[in-house]
Structure formats: C-alpha cells, structure tokens
Design a protein around this motif. Structure first.
Motif, PDB file in Angstrom:
ATOM      1  N   PRO A 590       2.142  83.693   2.051  1.00 36.24           N
ATOM      2  CA  PRO A 590       1.840  83.898   3.471  1.00 36.24           C
ATOM      3  C   PRO A 590       2.539  85.134   4.036  1.00 36.24           C
ATOM      4  CG  PRO A 590       3.512  82.207   3.233  1.00 36.24           C
ATOM      5  CD  PRO A 590       3.069  82.555   1.835  1.00 36.24           C
ATOM      6  N   GLU A 591       1.920  85.673   5.101  1.00 36.75           N
ATOM      7  CA  GLU A 591       2.527  86.804   5.792  1.00 36.75           C
ATOM      8  C   GLU A 591       3.801  86.366   6.497  1.00 36.75           C
ATOM      9  OE1 GLU A 591       0.186  89.040   8.547  1.00 36.75           O
ATOM     10  OE2 GLU A 591      -1.368  89.509   7.057  1.00 36.75           O
ATOM     11  N   ASP A 625      -9.153  76.133   8.046  1.00 34.23           N
ATOM     12  CA  ASP A 625      -9.151  77.291   7.156  1.00 34.23           C
ATOM     13  C   ASP A 625      -8.424  77.034   5.846  1.00 34.23           C
ATOM     14  OD1 ASP A 625     -10.509  78.654   9.095  1.00 34.23           O
ATOM     15  OD2 ASP A 625      -8.823  79.905   9.721  1.00 34.23           O
ATOM     16  N   GLY A 626      -7.691  75.928   5.771  1.00 30.68           N
ATOM     17  CA  GLY A 626      -6.898  75.668   4.571  1.00 30.68           C
ATOM     18  C   GLY A 626      -5.686  76.581   4.469  1.00 30.68           C
ATOM     19  N   THR A 627      -5.133  76.962   5.619  1.00 27.62           N
ATOM     20  CA  THR A 627      -3.970  77.867   5.646  1.00 27.62           C
ATOM     21  C   THR A 627      -2.830  77.209   6.412  1.00 27.62           C
ATOM     22  OG1 THR A 627      -4.880  78.948   7.621  1.00 27.62           O
ATOM     23  CG2 THR A 627      -5.375  79.949   5.477  1.00 27.62           C
ATOM     24  N   THR A 628      -2.449  76.034   5.980  1.00 31.16           N
ATOM     25  CA  THR A 628      -1.476  75.237   6.730  1.00 31.16           C
ATOM     26  C   THR A 628      -0.020  75.511   6.343  1.00 31.16           C
ATOM     27  OG1 THR A 628      -1.745  73.453   5.110  1.00 31.16           O
ATOM     28  CG2 THR A 628      -3.127  73.362   7.085  1.00 31.16           C
ATOM     29  N   LYS A 629       0.208  76.366   5.360  1.00 30.09           N
ATOM     30  CA  LYS A 629       1.584  76.647   4.977  1.00 30.09           C
ATOM     31  C   LYS A 629       2.191  77.666   5.939  1.00 30.09           C
ATOM     32  CE  LYS A 629       0.945  75.744   0.044  1.00 30.09           C
ATOM     33  NZ  LYS A 629       1.001  76.315  -1.330  1.00 30.09           N
ATOM     34  N   GLY A 630       3.299  77.265   6.535  1.00 27.68           N
ATOM     35  CA  GLY A 630       3.982  78.192   7.422  1.00 27.68           C
ATOM     36  C   GLY A 630       4.393  77.551   8.724  1.00 27.68           C
ATOM     37  N   ILE A 649       5.702  82.730   9.825  1.00 26.00           N
ATOM     38  CA  ILE A 649       5.296  82.824   8.425  1.00 26.00           C
ATOM     39  C   ILE A 649       4.009  82.024   8.283  1.00 26.00           C
ATOM     40  CG2 ILE A 649       6.920  80.944   7.834  1.00 26.00           C
ATOM     41  CD1 ILE A 649       7.021  82.205   4.977  1.00 26.00           C
ATOM     42  N   GLY A 650       2.967  82.711   7.851  1.00 24.51           N
ATOM     43  CA  GLY A 650       1.666  82.062   7.756  1.00 24.51           C
ATOM     44  C   GLY A 650       0.537  83.075   7.845  1.00 24.51           C
ATOM     45  N   GLU A 651      -0.666  82.572   7.818  1.00 23.62           N
ATOM     46  CA  GLU A 651      -1.860  83.414   7.903  1.00 23.62           C
ATOM     47  C   GLU A 651      -1.849  84.251   9.179  1.00 23.62           C
ATOM     48  OE1 GLU A 651      -5.877  84.221   6.186  1.00 23.62           O
ATOM     49  OE2 GLU A 651      -4.020  83.329   5.445  1.00 23.62           O
ATOM     50  N   GLU A 652      -2.135  85.555   9.035  1.00 20.39           N
ATOM     51  CA  GLU A 652      -2.239  86.479  10.172  1.00 20.39           C
ATOM     52  C   GLU A 652      -0.959  86.529  11.006  1.00 20.39           C
ATOM     53  OE1 GLU A 652      -4.667  88.529  10.731  1.00 20.39           O
ATOM     54  OE2 GLU A 652      -6.039  87.785   9.217  1.00 20.39           O
ATOM     55  N   ALA A 653       0.187  86.350  10.376  1.00 11.65           N
ATOM     56  CA  ALA A 653       1.447  86.343  11.122  1.00 11.65           C
ATOM     57  C   ALA A 653       1.667  87.642  11.886  1.00 11.65           C
ATOM     58  CB  ALA A 653       2.607  86.083  10.172  1.00 11.65           C
ATOM     59  N   GLY A 654       1.327  88.770  11.261  1.00 13.09           N
ATOM     60  CA  GLY A 654       1.517  90.053  11.918  1.00 13.09           C
ATOM     61  C   GLY A 654       0.736  90.176  13.207  1.00 13.09           C
ATOM     62  N   GLY A 675       1.641  78.711  29.859  1.00 16.07           N
ATOM     63  CA  GLY A 675       0.686  78.707  30.966  1.00 16.07           C
ATOM     64  C   GLY A 675      -0.503  79.629  30.758  1.00 16.07           C
ATOM     65  N   THR A 676      -0.601  80.249  29.587  1.00 18.12           N
ATOM     66  CA  THR A 676      -1.708  81.165  29.284  1.00 18.12           C
ATOM     67  C   THR A 676      -2.766  80.440  28.454  1.00 18.12           C
ATOM     68  OG1 THR A 676      -0.205  83.060  29.283  1.00 18.12           O
ATOM     69  CG2 THR A 676      -2.331  83.344  28.185  1.00 18.12           C
ATOM     70  N   ILE A 677      -4.026  80.578  28.832  1.00 18.44           N
ATOM     71  CA  ILE A 677      -5.110  79.925  28.090  1.00 18.44           C
ATOM     72  C   ILE A 677      -5.322  80.634  26.755  1.00 18.44           C
ATOM     73  CG2 ILE A 677      -7.568  79.365  28.075  1.00 18.44           C
ATOM     74  CD1 ILE A 677      -7.421  79.236  31.141  1.00 18.44           C
ATOM     75  N   HIS A 678      -5.318  79.885  25.672  1.00 22.25           N
ATOM     76  CA  HIS A 678      -5.590  80.401  24.337  1.00 22.25           C
ATOM     77  C   HIS A 678      -6.905  79.792  23.835  1.00 22.25           C
ATOM     78  CE1 HIS A 678      -1.338  81.266  24.788  1.00 22.25           C
ATOM     79  NE2 HIS A 678      -1.329  81.960  23.665  1.00 22.25           N
ATOM     80  N   ILE A 679      -7.713  80.601  23.179  1.00 20.86           N
ATOM     81  CA  ILE A 679      -9.025  80.140  22.708  1.00 20.86           C
ATOM     82  C   ILE A 679      -8.847  79.049  21.656  1.00 20.86           C
ATOM     83  CG2 ILE A 679     -11.130  80.844  21.495  1.00 20.86           C
ATOM     84  CD1 ILE A 679     -10.696  83.645  22.684  1.00 20.86           C
ATOM     85  N   TYR A 680      -9.691  78.032  21.737  1.00 20.78           N
ATOM     86  CA  TYR A 680      -9.723  76.983  20.713  1.00 20.78           C
ATOM     87  C   TYR A 680     -10.995  77.148  19.882  1.00 20.78           C
ATOM     88  CZ  TYR A 680     -10.001  72.455  18.428  1.00 20.78           C
ATOM     89  OH  TYR A 680     -10.088  71.459  17.479  1.00 20.78           O
ATOM     90  N   PRO A 681     -10.950  76.981  18.592  1.00 16.38           N
ATOM     91  CA  PRO A 681      -9.773  76.843  17.749  1.00 16.38           C
ATOM     92  C   PRO A 681      -9.378  78.193  17.161  1.00 16.38           C
ATOM     93  CG  PRO A 681     -11.705  76.243  16.491  1.00 16.38           C
ATOM     94  CD  PRO A 681     -12.203  76.723  17.831  1.00 16.38           C
ATOM     95  N   THR A 682      -8.168  78.603  17.394  1.00 17.96           N
ATOM     96  CA  THR A 682      -7.663  79.851  16.821  1.00 17.96           C
ATOM     97  C   THR A 682      -6.241  79.635  16.311  1.00 17.96           C
ATOM     98  OG1 THR A 682      -6.775  80.609  18.943  1.00 17.96           O
ATOM     99  CG2 THR A 682      -9.018  81.308  18.393  1.00 17.96           C
ATOM    100  N   LEU A 683      -5.839  80.537  15.439  1.00 20.18           N
ATOM    101  CA  LEU A 683      -4.460  80.499  14.961  1.00 20.18           C
ATOM    102  C   LEU A 683      -3.491  80.854  16.086  1.00 20.18           C
ATOM    103  CD1 LEU A 683      -4.885  82.300  11.506  1.00 20.18           C
ATOM    104  CD2 LEU A 683      -4.645  79.847  11.907  1.00 20.18           C
ATOM    105  N   ALA A 684      -3.965  81.621  17.082  1.00 16.28           N
ATOM    106  CA  ALA A 684      -3.100  82.034  18.185  1.00 16.28           C
ATOM    107  C   ALA A 684      -2.602  80.850  19.002  1.00 16.28           C
ATOM    108  CB  ALA A 684      -3.848  83.019  19.081  1.00 16.28           C
ATOM    109  N   GLU A 685      -3.284  79.714  18.903  1.00 16.66           N
ATOM    110  CA  GLU A 685      -2.811  78.533  19.631  1.00 16.66           C
ATOM    111  C   GLU A 685      -1.427  78.092  19.169  1.00 16.66           C
ATOM    112  OE1 GLU A 685      -6.112  75.550  21.077  1.00 16.66           O
ATOM    113  OE2 GLU A 685      -6.405  76.003  18.943  1.00 16.66           O
ATOM    114  N   ALA A 686      -1.032  78.496  17.964  1.00 13.40           N
ATOM    115  CA  ALA A 686       0.301  78.137  17.475  1.00 13.40           C
ATOM    116  C   ALA A 686       1.380  78.663  18.416  1.00 13.40           C
ATOM    117  CB  ALA A 686       0.506  78.684  16.068  1.00 13.40           C
TER     118      ALA A 686
END
Length: 717
Positions: A590-591, A625-630, A649-654, A675-686
C-alpha cells in the motif's frame, strides 16, 4: 505529582512573601529608617550583613517579589557603590536564573506539549537571536523583569547564556539605582531616578547589539564581495544552474515577470525526477501493479494466471512515458516562455559572472545580477569493499541499462530500505525477479512510525521480497556472470548471489564543479543558506535538493518560488521559505503518505498529542475495491482538534492526504473536516470518519446520560 508539590510550595512562599511585604513600610521614608538601623548593625557585623542581604536579594528575585528596587537603593546606601554594585549584580542574576530554571522545570514540558508545533519558529528565532532579545529587554524595561525570567525559562536558551546576558544587560540599570542609593537622603521620589534622557540612553544601549549584528553582517558581506568587481551593467537579471524542478520553476517565474533569464543544463531537461526518478519509477510501479492484479485475479471472481512479463515492452513503455512528459520541461517550451536555455556546464567565476562551457565546446561568460544554484542530487554510493569493481546499478543508471535487456533479471539485491529501495524492490519482485533487500537499520522506512514500517514490510514480503534488516553489506565481488554480496546481520555472515545489484541508499546533493568552494560558500552536505535561501553572497541562492532540507520534487518547486522572488526582488523585499506543511508519499503498495509530525517525531520533540485512527477495513469503498489494508492516523494537539500530523497507509494515500495538507496549511481542525460533505462511496470518506472518531471519543458521557433521561421523559416514562 512532584512538580505540583513543588509548585504549591513555591506559591505558598510567594504568598508568604507578599504578606511579609504588606507589613513593611516601603516608602522612601521607611527605607531611610531601615538604612539607619542596618548601618548601625553593619558597624558590628559587616560581613554577616552583606551575606544575609545577598541571600535575601537572591530569594526576592527568584520569587519575583516586587522589592528589588527598594533593596537596590538600600544596598547602595548601606554598603557603598562598589560593594553594593557587586552584590546586587550577582544576586539579581542568580535570582533571575533560579526563576528561569524553575519555570523551565515546572512548565516548559507542558507548554511545548500544548503549543510545541506553533512555537517551532519562535524557538528557532530564540536559538539564533535569543541573547540579543534578552540583552535588549534587560536594558529597556518594556517588559517587567520577572516576566522576562519566566518566559525565557520556557525557551531553548541555555541557562549559562541567560545568566551571562542578564548580568551584562542589567549592569547599567543596577549601577544607576545603586548610585541613587548612595544619595538616598536627596531623593524625593523613585521616579526621579530615571530621567527621560537616561531612559533614552538605555534604549540606545539596548539597540546596540542589533546594530552591531547588522554591522557585522554588512562587514561579512563586504569582505565576501571585496575581492570582486561588480559590473556597471549586466547581461542577465538571473542565471539558473540546473533544469530540474527547482531550476525550471525559478526560470519560469523570472520569465513570467519579464526578467532576462538564462537556464543552464548539461544533461536532460526535467532533471532527475523526469528522467531517472519519479516518472520512470511510477511507470514501472504501474506495470508491476497490473502484473500483481493478474496474478491475484481470483480475488475479484476472475481466473488468475501467472502474468507473462514482456520486459522489453515494459521498459519501452517507461521510456515512452518519459518522452510524452518531456515536452512539458523541454528547452523549446521554456524558450517560448522567454527563457534562454543553454546546454552546457556552468561554473560561477565570481558573484556576478558565470562561465558556461557549452556541449559543443564553446565557452561563454555572462554577467548577471543574481544566480540560483539548482543542481539537484545524485545517488549516494556507500563505501563498500569491492563495490567499484562490479557493474552495480543506481536509480540513475537503472533505466538505460534495463532498456537493453531482453528479459528481466532473475535475481537482484537491493541495498537500502528507504522510499526508493522499497518502491523498486517491490516492483521488480512483482515482475518475477527474486529480490533480496538489505537495510542496516532495524526496520524499513526508519523515519516513519513502527506500525507503518511493519505494515509495509509485511506487504513487500508478501510479494516475495526477502527483507533483511539490521544487516550491512560488507563486501561485493564478481562471481562469474553474477555479483556476490557478503552481508552481516542477526544470523551472522552470508553471501548472496544475484544477477544485479541496485544501490538505493539515498541521494546526495551535487555540490562540486560549480565554483562554490572557490568562492568560500559552505557546502557541508548541502549548500549553506539562510532562511531566504541566500548563500554567503546574497545574490547567489540555492533551491531544491542541493539546498535541502527535503528531497522532494514538490518541495524543490516550492523553494524555487522563494529563491526566484528573492533573487529578483530581495534587495527590496525578501520572503522566508515556508516549510511548515510539507507532504510526501511513498508509492509502494500500500501507498504511504504523511504530512506534519509522526508519533515518533512528536515524542522526540516533547509535543503533547492525541492519536485518532480509522482502519480502512471498515470503509465501504475499500471493502468493495478489495483494498482494506491500511489506516488513517491523525495526531492532534492535546485537548484540541488542531492537526499536528496525518499518516495514511492504503490505496491512493497520496491523493487522500491532500485534504489534511490543506487543513494544516490554513488552520482547519478535524471538526471542519467532519462538517464537510464527502461523496459516498469514496476512499476520501476515510478522512471524515477519522474526524468522526476523534469527535466520538470526546462526547461527554454525562451529557449522553442526561439526553437519555430527556428522551425517556418525552416518551412519558
């Protein structure tokens, strides 16, 4: 607990001291009565009285009691000028130092823990100019002395420096008050002692160190420039040496503001990043990722097959990527922007002249108002026995060497467990190469937190890399068509045979061959610059890897802005390079990406912090996505949502890190991210969920219990 007890004891002493003062007559008339009594006693016990007075003065100063002026006047009246001056000077300095040390012991750790990140710039300034500030404050009583004692105790200033500067700075004022004490009978008010003219004299004396410092800097500059003749007219406003990230951005900015600028590059435009580093390595990583996906296709319901690696085509693709990006950094593009590009070697002959030996052999010397050295870095070659006798590879030579291969090497030893070594080791392993990675530190990525290193090592080993930490290469030799690497580690000595040896232990700034040493510019591991990226000669600046402190392409570009602006306009207005928020990423799988402090750095700096973590195995998009490590880990200031650092540490970390970089740059806390809306489902929700975890951990259980009772009441229960 021990500190609290000491603090309580000191508070009690101070309260007792103020109570005692309330019982005394602190008027001038009361002081005269005290002096009369003391002089009678002095005639019989002069030495004892001097010693007691000294100790009491030390205690009064250490406890910050408002009695120093009264006692100084009294000392002058009782003991005479010279004896009193000696006593008060040493007693006041010792007492101030005791207050300084007490504040440091009781409060510095707490202050640094709570505000450490914000105080870094202040501490650097105090470390550099603290003695000047203190001397001025001692001479010009703008701030009460007891406040100076306590505040300086929270700074990094050494106690011996504090004592010495305090004694020197307070001496003039002490002499004035002691002298006034010798004439106590004629004084009608304490305010009469300091006339406006005397205060003005002290102020001038307080400014003297700053004037002296400025004068010394001017003298150094004069001496540096003295052997050289400054041209009456110049050929260029700016000459930039090196066409990597820092050089290109510097030249671009100069051309954008219509300066006449020349860019000199002996090798390929675009520098290391385009030709040997970021670009080719990321192209290799992508091919390796696809090979890995094919080999693990069953995880996505597909039939997995061993990937068929066409190594020449992979290398051809890498060079095609370089060629596609190259026009962005080409000489033609920059000439179209107004930059004169000369292919050749530049050497600084004096502060205003650069000699350019062009690739065709011709030599040109140009005069210039300013010079920016942006010569980049090259691979560090460790002193290993026999290394120079074998055809080892580096991150610079790897791409041209591999371009000629019909097949990938069967085996490879990678020296180095930093970002470059880890990226390349994993990529070649995924392409079927048997890779052994050697790292002398106890773990990979030694600058990162241990959990990050452990996660990456597990991932790399899962791809087939044999990782050997706490291991050093002792010698290298030829063994037929292979290279033999003798290593020593926890399991003793052994010899590893491999087709190729890749040296990836880091990169060192290119410092020699440009005339810096002849000019006396310090080049100890990097070009020595001030906060404005200026060298010994203010019109010669440095930016990028050659200047440090970070060897990232984006940092080089960042520095280049300040270098260019200061080179062109520094005699009018200078700007300090800002390193407060520097993100970076390591493009393994992972990144790994980080901005700000890691836990290890926070502990080393004594910064109090709280950790909030969110694991990606709970994120819907990562599961799909099967990218749950991190994980996402955020350090915040204790009791606050202010972000001190973030590690992903994880997919698209950068890419995910950009949100935290923006937040830190502009002072936005985790509550703003939550308090900021994040698109679902995205990695950015992390990022939002880690902010949610921070908030959840700070919910008051009593408030929840009250809410539960409120809702039950509304149900009529």
């Amino acid at each position: 607990m021990k500190k609290r007890a000491i603090a309580a004891f000191l508070v009690a002493l101070i309260v007792l001291g103020f109570w005692a003062l309330s019982t005394l007559d602190l008027s001038l008339e009361g002081l005269r009565d005290f002096v009369d009594d003391a002089q009678t006693w002095r005639d019989q016990n002069a030495g004892l009285l001097w010693g007691l007075y000294f100790l009491i003065y030390v205690a009064v100063t250490a406890l910050s009691l408002p009695l120093a002026v009264w006692m100084t006047l009294g000392a002058g009246a009782i003991f005479g000028f010279w004896s009193a001056l000696l006593m008060v000077s040493f007693a006041a300095s010792l007492g101030a130092t005791l207050a300084f040390l007490t504040a440091r012991y009781l409060a510095r750790d707490w202050v640094m823990g709570r505000f450490g990140a914000r105080l870094e710039g202040v501490n650097r300034g105090l470390a550099r100019d603290g003695a000047f500030y203190l001397f001025t404050l001692r001479l010009v009583p703008i701030v009460p002395f007891f406040v100076v004692n306590l505040v300086m105790g929270l700074s990094p200033m050494k106690a011996l420096t504090f004592y010495g500067v305090s004694q020197a700075g307070m001496l003039a004022g002490t002499a004035v008050y002691v002298n006034a004490g010798t004439q106590l009978a004629t004084i009608t008010a304490v305010a009469d002692i300091l006339s406006p003219a005397l205060i003005g004299s002290f102020a001038a004396l307080g400014l003297f160190p700053w004037i002296a410092k400025f004068a010394i800097a001017r003298i150094k500059r004069y001496r540096a420039y003295r052997p050289y003749t400054r041209p009456a007219r110049f050929d260029r406003n700016l000459i930039v040496i090196g066409a990597g990230a820092a050089g290109l951005v510097s030249a671009y900015i100069a051309a954008a503001v219509k300066a006449k600028v020349t860019l000199v590059e002996a090798s390929e435009m675009g520098g290391d990043c385009l030709n040997f580093g970021c670009v080719p390595s990321k192209a290799l990583i992508k091919s390796a990722e696809r090979a890995h996906d094919i080999a693990h296709a069953e995880e996505y319901g597909l039939i997995a097959t061993p990937p068929k690696v066409d190594f020449p085509r992979i290398m051809a693709r890498i060079h095609a990527v370089i060629e596609t990006i190259a026009p962005h950094d080409s000489a033609e593009r920059y000439e179209g922007l107004g930059v004169e590009v000369i292919k050749g070697y530049a050497r600084i002959r004096d502060p205003w002249h650069v000699e350019i030996t062009q690739n065709d052999g011709s030599v040109t010397t140009l005069s210039t108002r300013a010079i920016i050295v942006a010569t980049g870095a090259s691979p560090t070659i460790p002193p290993i026995t026999g290394l120079s006798n074998v055809p080892y590879l580096t991150s610079d030579t790897l791409w041209s060497e591999m371009k000629t291969r019909e097949t990938a090497p069967q085996s490879m030893v990678v020296l180095g467990g930093g970002p470059i070594g880890c990226e390349l080791a994993q990529s070649f392993a995924r392409l079927g190469v048997q890779v052994t990675q050697i790292e002398r530190a106890p773990r990979l990525l030694a600058r990162e937190d241990e959990e990050v290193s452990a996660a990456l090592q597990a991932a790399i080993e899962g791809d087939g890399v044999a990782v050997k930490t706490s291991t050093t290469a002792q010698s290298v030799s030829r063994a037929g068509d292979q290279i033999a690497v003798e290593i020593e580690g926890p399991e003793g000595r052994e010899v590893i045979l491999a087709d190729n040896l890749l040296v990836a232990v880091g990169r060192s700034p290119r410092l020699t061959g440009f005339g810096l040493e002849e000019l006396g510019i310090v080049t100890d591991r990097k070009v020595d610059t001030n906060d404005y990226l200026q060298t010994l000669f203010p019109n010669i600046l440095a930016a990028g890897d050659v200047a440090g402190p970070y060897q990232f392409t984006h940092t080089a570009s960042h520095e280049a802005y300040y270098a260019a602006v200061n080179a062109l306009f520094g005699d009018i207005k200078r700007s300090k390079a800002d390193y407060r928020t520097i993100p970076f990423a390591i493009f393994t799988d992972p990144e790994i990406a980080r901005v700000g402090l890691s836990e290890a750095e926070a502990r080393t700096k004594g910064v109090a912090y709280e950790v909030t973590r969110y694991d990606l195995d709970d994120l819907d998009r990562a599961i799909a996505d099967g990218t749950t490590k991190g994980f996402v880990k955020v350090l915040t200031a204790k009791g606050s949502d202010r972000i001190l650092g973030a590690t992903i540490i994880g997919e698209e970390a950068g890419n995910l890190l950009a949100e935290f970089t923006l937040a830190m740059k502009h002072g936005l806390g985790l509550n703003k991210i939550l308090g900021t809306i994040h698109i679902y489902p995205t990695l950015a929700e992390a990022n939002k969920y880690v902010a949610g975890n921070w908030r959840k951990a700070r919910v008051n259980p009593r408030a929840l219990a009250l809410l539960q009772r409120f809702h039950a009441w509304r149900l009529g229960k």
